[in-house]
Design an enzyme around this catalytic site. Structure first.
Site, short mmCIF file in Angstrom:
data_model
loop_
_atom_site.label_atom_id
_atom_site.label_comp_id
_atom_site.label_asym_id
_atom_site.label_seq_id
_atom_site.Cartn_x
_atom_site.Cartn_y
_atom_site.Cartn_z
N GLN A 192 -0.59 -0.19 -6.75
CA GLN A 192 0.56 0.48 -6.12
C GLN A 192 1.65 0.73 -7.17
OE1 GLN A 192 0.10 -2.52 -2.47
NE2 GLN A 192 1.95 -1.32 -2.24
N PHE A 223 -1.44 -2.34 1.00
CA PHE A 223 -0.70 -3.17 1.96
C PHE A 223 0.20 -4.20 1.29
CE2 PHE A 223 -4.77 -1.94 4.06
CZ PHE A 223 -4.24 -1.02 4.94
N GLU A 227 0.88 -4.36 -5.15
CA GLU A 227 2.21 -4.01 -5.68
C GLU A 227 2.42 -4.68 -7.03
OE1 GLU A 227 5.62 -4.53 -3.08
OE2 GLU A 227 6.99 -4.52 -4.77
N ARG A 305 14.36 -10.32 1.50
CA ARG A 305 14.19 -9.55 2.74
C ARG A 305 14.20 -10.49 3.95
NH1 ARG A 305 13.31 -4.39 4.23
NH2 ARG A 305 13.20 -3.62 2.11
N ARG A 337 2.82 -5.96 3.81
CA ARG A 337 3.54 -5.11 4.78
C ARG A 337 4.57 -5.88 5.61
NH1 ARG A 337 -0.24 -0.74 7.84
NH2 ARG A 337 1.29 0.91 8.10
N PHE A 339 7.00 -7.68 4.14
CA PHE A 339 7.64 -8.26 2.95
C PHE A 339 8.70 -9.32 3.29
CE2 PHE A 339 9.92 -7.75 -1.20
CZ PHE A 339 8.84 -7.67 -2.06
N THR A 435 14.67 -4.41 -1.87
CA THR A 435 15.72 -5.44 -1.89
C THR A 435 16.20 -5.70 -3.32
OG1 THR A 435 14.04 -7.18 -1.99
CG2 THR A 435 14.87 -6.58 0.19
N ALA A 504 7.93 -1.01 -0.12
CA ALA A 504 9.17 -1.06 0.65
C ALA A 504 9.30 0.15 1.58
CB ALA A 504 10.39 -1.17 -0.28
N GLU A 707 6.32 0.06 7.10
CA GLU A 707 6.36 -1.36 7.46
C GLU A 707 7.00 -1.69 8.81
OE1 GLU A 707 8.22 -1.98 3.53
OE2 GLU A 707 7.08 -3.84 3.56
N1 MTE Z 1 -1.11 2.56 5.15
C1 MTE Z 1 -2.36 2.59 4.66
N2 MTE Z 1 -3.28 3.36 5.26
N3 MTE Z 1 -2.72 1.83 3.58
C2 MTE Z 1 -1.81 1.00 2.95
O1 MTE Z 1 -2.15 0.34 1.97
N4 MTE Z 1 0.50 0.13 2.92
C3 MTE Z 1 1.69 -0.14 3.72
C4 MTE Z 1 2.18 1.13 4.41
N5 MTE Z 1 1.08 1.79 5.07
C5 MTE Z 1 -0.47 0.95 3.46
C6 MTE Z 1 -0.17 1.78 4.57
C7 MTE Z 1 2.79 -0.69 2.97
S1 MTE Z 1 2.82 -2.35 2.68
C8 MTE Z 1 3.83 0.07 2.53
S2 MTE Z 1 5.15 -0.61 1.74
C9 MTE Z 1 3.84 1.52 2.73
O2 MTE Z 1 2.69 2.00 3.40
C10 MTE Z 1 3.95 2.20 1.37
O3 MTE Z 1 3.83 3.56 1.43
P1 MTE Z 1 5.04 4.53 1.82
O4 MTE Z 1 6.24 3.96 1.15
O5 MTE Z 1 4.62 5.81 1.25
O6 MTE Z 1 5.14 4.51 3.30
N1 HPA Z 2 9.81 -4.34 -0.59
C1 HPA Z 2 8.71 -4.25 -1.33
N2 HPA Z 2 8.69 -4.50 -2.61
C2 HPA Z 2 9.82 -4.88 -3.19
C3 HPA Z 2 11.00 -4.98 -2.47
C4 HPA Z 2 10.99 -4.70 -1.11
O1 HPA Z 2 12.01 -4.78 -0.42
N3 HPA Z 2 11.96 -5.38 -3.33
C5 HPA Z 2 11.35 -5.51 -4.52
N4 HPA Z 2 10.06 -5.21 -4.45
MO1 MOS Z 3 4.61 -2.82 0.97
S1 MOS Z 3 4.46 -4.85 1.34
O1 MOS Z 3 6.25 -3.01 0.40
O2 MOS Z 3 3.65 -2.67 -0.42
#
Ligand code: MTE
Ligand code: HPA
Ligand code: MOS
Length: 754
Positions: A192, A223, A227, A305, A337, A339, A435, A504, A707
């Protein structure tokens, strides 16, 4: 609806993950030898038996690392390979390379490692008692809780526990690395955060970052698990390629992935809540013991968070919340997800449940009476602007027909012998922004080619959440072109530098804004050119439906003709866009500020049924009202809401991450770790979007979605608890996620919950 080609390819299994990539000639495969106790010391490593299998086997240990043996991003406590001590069961000790993966695995198993075991600790409360913290604890306080408790008509205190959660991304962790000429290294990583991988690899190999190229294609899910922690596996692949001079592929099997990698942080928390006679909450205190595992990783950001979501969707005037990062000999817990927010939401909802019960009033009355409203300030001093907590709540009650639903459940429970039903609501206010403040930025690179087609690169990683589609939509709407004319490039450290991970929930907010800014720069230049051609001021030019418009009316000049003219006239058709979320600030010493750009709101109602004989819970229905701002694509958002809900329900009711008393991972396969599947999901799930609103912090007034909806799953806990109370009103309450059948049986039989 027209099917999204990318989703179709994914659905058909045509997406190529790391392991599907073609390997360059001579590619070696990597395997790791993992530790087999919770803590120990390596005395010696004998590679003879491994080499005997095949003399070409390469064995790599800590002393072979050319650069620094350190990949800890937030604290230097994470050697890539231990020089001496290991700190959890399943930690990689030795890297082995061989011609085939099977041979590499056999060779890793054949290594003779002599070692001695050392004392270890698994319990975060014991770690806290011994003062064994990853970093110093943090407290956010507001008002005077001690005095306020004295004035409360009701005060309740207790303990809340929540367990870890395994990511179970479809694609396990992995990377592919090639040493290239000029002292460079190239990687494809299932990450990620390509920049984090680039940094870690540069450090481990002793290279500058400009010698390390990291590419990321579509991931089979992250998910949060990729990260920070993808860097470990990429560093191993890079180290292997560097030492051997050959390309190296590393791909964990499911068992190794479940053993060696981090999961959601388990928490154990003590709380105290007080309310006046009318049910207004006056004070809340909590001490969160975060089980951080063996290294720092993202624990401080996750704790942050937690502390910033301590009162959930509720206004509380007197607050004191302390978070401790307890070091234990378990795999380093990491982003998942939500966090740290789901853990906090569960605590405040449990506290409200407990105090409502003490008052003898329905939980939802107390919830409704204390929701944040417009103009309230949080306990860390952030004003709630555009607050939709009450709007979400009221819309949900109407949609779910709450009163009718409750009456139906009461009637059902009065007539049934072997089962009971219950229902509960959860309101959600989820803060959007990293955060860690400096992370709230993104870059984009946009090229318009001479045929008028457009290529967009950003730092966003596609992992199934459809960020690619969203950025495509943003570019398409900004440029006035159809989506087919826009191509979104894979993510690479060559095209956009210094990126933050896609996390995030900010992926499409930040990268979408950066892409929009880049597109607008190009449009600015094109407007000048179009103004010249049409002999009108540039300020009258706009773009729509692949046409140039003057004062909003079609001019007859097409996008393609304009691009041709612009190329002839040597206009720059490339641009870099950069976006940094405005208005964020946080004073870490005072623990005051506005750390979030905005909040996502919503509410969910869950109806659950408990089988009193089997002790199993099933889900009848989930009704959700959700704030997506002005959604970029409701189909995508709906998919995200349903996926997050599944993970939230799984965490709450099913997923039981366990370690033995010796620290051994007990749930390291899908036969021992139960996941939510189609038959577990509610028979009926209904989602309604709140009316669109404006949001200047995301493209075209959209809102982040990834999330926040995970929190909806928490309502299931209280729905099941309601059903249990209907069966046995004198039962002893407990707040312990996951609410598995063993705990349900304990409640029903009056035993101590396990
Ligand atoms: N959806 C799918 N299909 N696969 C993933 O790995 N990760 C989740 C969410 N939805 C995820 C997902 C998490 S933890 C986050 S932080 C966000 O997607 C990140 O993507 P975005 O910021 O583009 O929404
Ligand atoms: N979410 C996910 N990843 C992060 C964050 C957060 O709020 N802050 C630093 N890394
Ligand atoms: Mo999502 S736990 O911030 O990759």
């Amino acid at each position: 609806m027209k099917a999204n080609p990318e989703s179709l390819a994914n659905l058909r299994g045509q997406t190529r993950y790391i392991d599907d990539l073609p390997e360059a000639e001579g590619c070696l495969h990597a395997a790791l030898r993992l530790s087999e106790s919770a803590r120990g010391r390596i005395l010696s490593i004998d590679a003879k038996a491994a080499k005997d299998l095949d003399p070409s086997v390469i064995v790599i240990i800590a002393s072979d690392i050319p650069g620094e043996n350190q990949i800890g991003g937030n604290k230097p406590d994470e050697p890539l390979l231990p020089e001496d001590e290991w700190e959890y069961w399943g930690q990689p000790l030795v890297l082995v390379l061989a011609k085939t993966r099977a041979l590499a695995r056999r060779a890793a198993a054949a290594l003779a490692i002599s070692s001695e075991n050392l004392p270890f600790r698994l319990d975060p409360r014991k770690a806290a008692a011994a003062g064994d913290f990853i970093l110093p604890s943090r407290t956010i306080a507001c008002g005077d809780p001690a005095a306020a408790f004295g004035t409360c008509a009701y005060v309740v205190s207790g303990r809340v526990d929540s367990g870890g959660q395994e990511h179970v991304y479809l694609e396990t962790q992995g990377a592919y690395a090639e040493r290239r000429e000029g002292g460079k290294i190239f990687l494809v990583s299932s990450t990620q955060g390509p920049t984090g991988v680039q940094k870690a690899v540069a450090k481990v190999l002793g290279l500058s970052m400009n010698k390390v190229e990291v590419e990321a294609h579509r991931l089979g899910g992250g998910f949060g698990g990729k990260e920070d922690q993808a860097a470990t596996w990429a560093s191993f692949a890079a180290l292997g390629a560097w030492v051997s001079g050959k390309p190296v592929k590393l791909y964990l099997n499911r068992k190794d992935d479940m053993r060696a990698t981090g999961k959601r942080h388990p928490y154990t928390t003590d709380y105290r809540i007080g309310a006046d006679a009318s049910g207004k909450i006056l004070a809340f205190e909590a001490e969160y013991y975060q089980n951080s595992g063996s290294t720092c990783d993202l624990s401080p950001a996750i704790l942050s968070r937690t502390l910033l979501h301590a009162t959930g969707a509720y206004r509380v005037p007197n607050v004191r919340v302390t978070g401790m990062m307890c070091k234990t000999n378990l795999p380093s817990f990491t982003a998942f997800r939500g966090f740290g927010a789901p853990q906090a939401f569960f605590v405040i909802e449990a506290a409200i449940d407990a105090i409502a019960k003490a008052m003898g009033r329905p939980r939802e009355e107390i919830q409704r009476a204390n929701l944040f409203t417009e103009g309230d300030s949080t306990y860390f001093g952030m004003p709630m602007k555009g607050c939709r907590a009450v709007e979400s709540w009221d819309a949900l009650l109407a949609k779910a027909d709450w009163n009718g639903l409750k009456a139906g459940i009461t009637a059902y429970n009065a007539s049934e012998r072997l089962s009971r039903k219950g229902a509960a609501i959860i309101p959600v206010c989820f803060g959007i922004s990293f955060t860690k403040l400096p992370m709230n930025e993104a870059g984009a690179l946009v090229h318009v080619y001479s045929d008028g087609s457009v290529l967009v690169s950003t730092g966003a990683i596609e992992m199934g959440q459809q960020v690619t589609r969203k950025i495509g939509l943003v570019a398409s709407r900004t440029l006035g072109l159809s989506l087919e004319r826009i191509s979104i490039e894979r993510t690479s450290t060559l095209t956009v530098a210094n990126t933050v991970p896609t996390a995030a929930s900010t992926g499409s907010d930040l990268n979408g804004m950066a892409a929009k800014l880049a597109c607008e720069q190009i449009l600015g230049r094109l407007a000048v050119k179009a103004g010249e051609i049409l002999a009108v001021p540039a300020s009258s030019i706009s773009f729509a439906e692949a046409q140039v418009r003057v004062d909003g009316k079609p001019s007859g000049l097409s996008w393609d003709k304009l691009i041709e003219a612009a190329v002839d006239d040597r206009v720059d058709l490339s641009a870099h866009g950069f976006y940094a979320t405005p208005g964020l600030f946080y004073d870490a010493r005072a623990e005051r500020g506005s750390p979030f750009a905005y909040y996502v709101y919503g509410a969910a109602c869950v109806v659950a049924k408990v089988d009193l004989v089997l002790g199993t819970a099933s889900l009848e229905s989930v009704t959700i009202v959700h704030d997506s701002g002005t959604s970029l694509d409701e189909e995508v958002d709906l998919g995200q809401i349903e996926g997050a809900l599944a993970q939230g329900l799984g965490w709450t009711l099913l997923e039981d991450l366990r370690f033995g008393e010796d620290g051994r991972p007990l749930t390291d396969s899908l036969s021992t770790y139960k996941l939510p599947d189609a038959s577990f999901m509610p028979e009926k799930t209904e989602v309604e979007f709140l009316p669109p609103v404006k949001n200047p912090y995301a493209p075209f007034n959209s809102k982040a979605v990834g999330e926040p909806p995970l929190q909806y799953g928490i309502a299931a806990y209280f729905a099941v608890l309601d059903a249990l109370r209907a069966a046995r009103p004198e039962g002893k309450d407990f707040y312990s996620i996951p609410l598995i059948p063993e705990k349900i049986e304990a409640f029903l039989s009056g035993a101590e919950p396990c």
